[in-house]
Design a protein around this motif. Structure first.
Motif, short mmCIF file in Angstrom:
data_model
loop_
_atom_site.label_atom_id
_atom_site.label_comp_id
_atom_site.label_asym_id
_atom_site.label_seq_id
_atom_site.Cartn_x
_atom_site.Cartn_y
_atom_site.Cartn_z
N THR A 1 0.83 -1.19 0.00
CA THR A 1 0.00 0.00 0.00
C THR A 1 0.87 1.25 0.00
N TYR B 1 0.87 5.74 -0.53
CA TYR B 1 0.04 6.89 -0.20
C TYR B 1 0.39 8.05 -1.13
N GLU C 1 -4.79 6.24 -0.59
CA GLU C 1 -4.15 4.94 -0.74
C GLU C 1 -4.21 4.44 -2.18
#
Length: 314
Positions: A13, A15, A93
Motif C-alpha cells: 500500500t 500513499y 491509498e
C-alpha cells in the motif's frame, strides 16, 4: 505508515500526495484540473470523431493526428481517478499493483507519443519532398504498422523496469510525491540496489527520446532544404505552414518532459511544489493544447468542427 518490518499488506500500500501545504484548498484546486481534463478529453475525442467520420480526412496526416490524440489520452487519463480521489479527500491509498499498471500506461504512452511525433515529421518530409509519391509511400497498411510498432516498442521497453520493481522491498516511507505513480518517484522508496533501474531508465530515455528527436531534427533539415528550393515566397510559406502545428506539438511534449527529468535528477531537494507543478504540466499540457493548436492551424480540422457544431449550415 512504514517501518523496516512492514507486513506484506502494508508494503503493498502506498500513499499519494496532493498539493502539500494546501490541503484545505484541495476541493478548489480540483476545479481547474477538472476543467483541463474535460477540455483535453473533449478536444481529442472531437479530433478522433472528425477524422473517423469525414472521408476527406482519410489521409496519412490525419491518421497520424488521430494517433497523437489517442496517445495524449492514454498518457493523461490513467492519472484522473487517483488525482481526484486525493483532491476530493476520498482516499490517498493506492495498491502496488494498481500503481505499477498506472505507471506502465503513463510511461508507455509518453514514449509512444514521442514515436508518433517522429512519424508525423516523416509524414511532413514525404509530403513536402515527394508530394507526387505521398499516397503511394504512406499507405494505410504502412501507417498501421508504424502505429503498432511505436506502441510495442514503448511497452516492451518498460517491462524490465517494472518486473524488477516488483521484487523490490519497500521498507521506508510509502508516501509518493505525486497524486499518481511515476517510476522515478517509486524507486527512491525502495530498500534495495536500484542502480539497474536508474541506469536502464537513463539509457531508455536517451535512446528512445534521443532517436526520436534526432529523427525529427533530420527530417526538418531535409524539409528546410526542400522548402528553400521553392522559387516563390508564397510557396515557401505555405509549405512551412503545414509544419507549424507539428513543431508546436513537439515543443509541447519535449519541453515539459525534459524539464521534469531535470527536476527529478538534479533538483531533488527543491520545493515539492516545483516537482508537482512540472509533473502535472508534463501530463496535462499536451492533451489540452494539441487539439487546440491543430484546430486553429489546420483548415480541414477547423471546418470539421464547424460542421459538427453547425451541421445545418455546412
Amino acid at each position: 505508515m512504514a517501518t523496516s518490518n512492514s507486513s506484506n499488506s502494508l508494503s503493498s500500500t502506498f500513499y499519494l500526495t496532493g498539493i502539500p501545504g494546501y490541503e484545505e484548498f484541495h476541493h478548489w484546486i480540483s476545479i481547474p484540473f477538472c476543467l483541463l481534463y474535460c477540455v483535453g478529453i473533449m478536444g481529442n475525442c472531437t479530433i478522433l470523431h472528425i477524422v473517423r467520420t469525414d472521408p476527406r480526412l482519410h489521409e496519412p496526416m490525419y491518421y497520424f493526428l488521430a494517433m497523437l490524440s489517442l496517445t495524449d489520452m492514454g498518457m493523461s487519463m490513467p492519472t484522473m481517478i487517483s488525482l481526484f480521489r486525493v483532491l476530493w479527500s476520498i482516499s490517498r491509498e493506492i495498491q502496488f499493483d494498481v500503481c505499477v499498471v498506472q505507471m506502465f500506461f503513463i510511461h508507455t504512452f509518453s514514449f509512444t507519443e514521442s514515436s508518433v511525433l517522429l512519424a508525423m515529421a516523416l509524414d511532413r518530409y514525404v509530403a513536402i519532398c515527394y508530394p507526387l509519391r505521398y499516397a503511394t509511400i504512406l499507405t494505410p497498411r504502412l501507417i498501421t504498422k508504424i502505429g503498432v510498432a511505436a506502441l510495442l516498442r514503448s511497452a516492451f521497453a518498460m517491462i524490465p523496469l517494472l518486473v524488477r520493481l516488483a521484487y523490490f522491498p519497500f521498507c521506508r516511507s510509502h508516501i509518493l510525491s505525486h497524486s499518481y505513480c511515476l517510476h522515478q518517484d517509486m524507486i527512491r522508496l525502495a530498500c534495495a540496489d536500484i542502480r539497474f533501474n536508474v541506469i536502464y531508465g537513463l539509457v531508455l530515455i536517451t535512446v528512445l527520446w534521443g532517436m526520436d528527436s534526432l529523427g525529427i531534427f533530420v527530417s526538418y533539415v531535409f524539409i528546410l532544404r526542400s522548402v528553400l528550393s521553392i522559387a516563390s515566397r508564397e510557396g515557401r510559406l505555405k509549405a512551412l505552414n503545414t509544419c507549424a502545428s507539428h513543431i508546436c506539438a513537439v515543443l509541447i511534449l519535449y519541453v515539459p518532459m525534459i524539464g521534469l527529468s531535470i527536476v527529478h535528477r538534479f533538483a531533488k531537494h527543491s520545493s515539492p511544489l516545483i516537482h508537482i507543478f512540472m509533473a502535472h504540466i508534463y501530463l496535462l499540457i499536451p492533451p489540452v493544447l494539441n487539439p487546440i493548436i491543430y484546430s486553429v492551424k489546420t483548415k480541414q480540422i477547423r471546418q470539421g468542427i464547424f460542421r459538427l457544431l453547425l451541421p445545418s449550415k455546412h
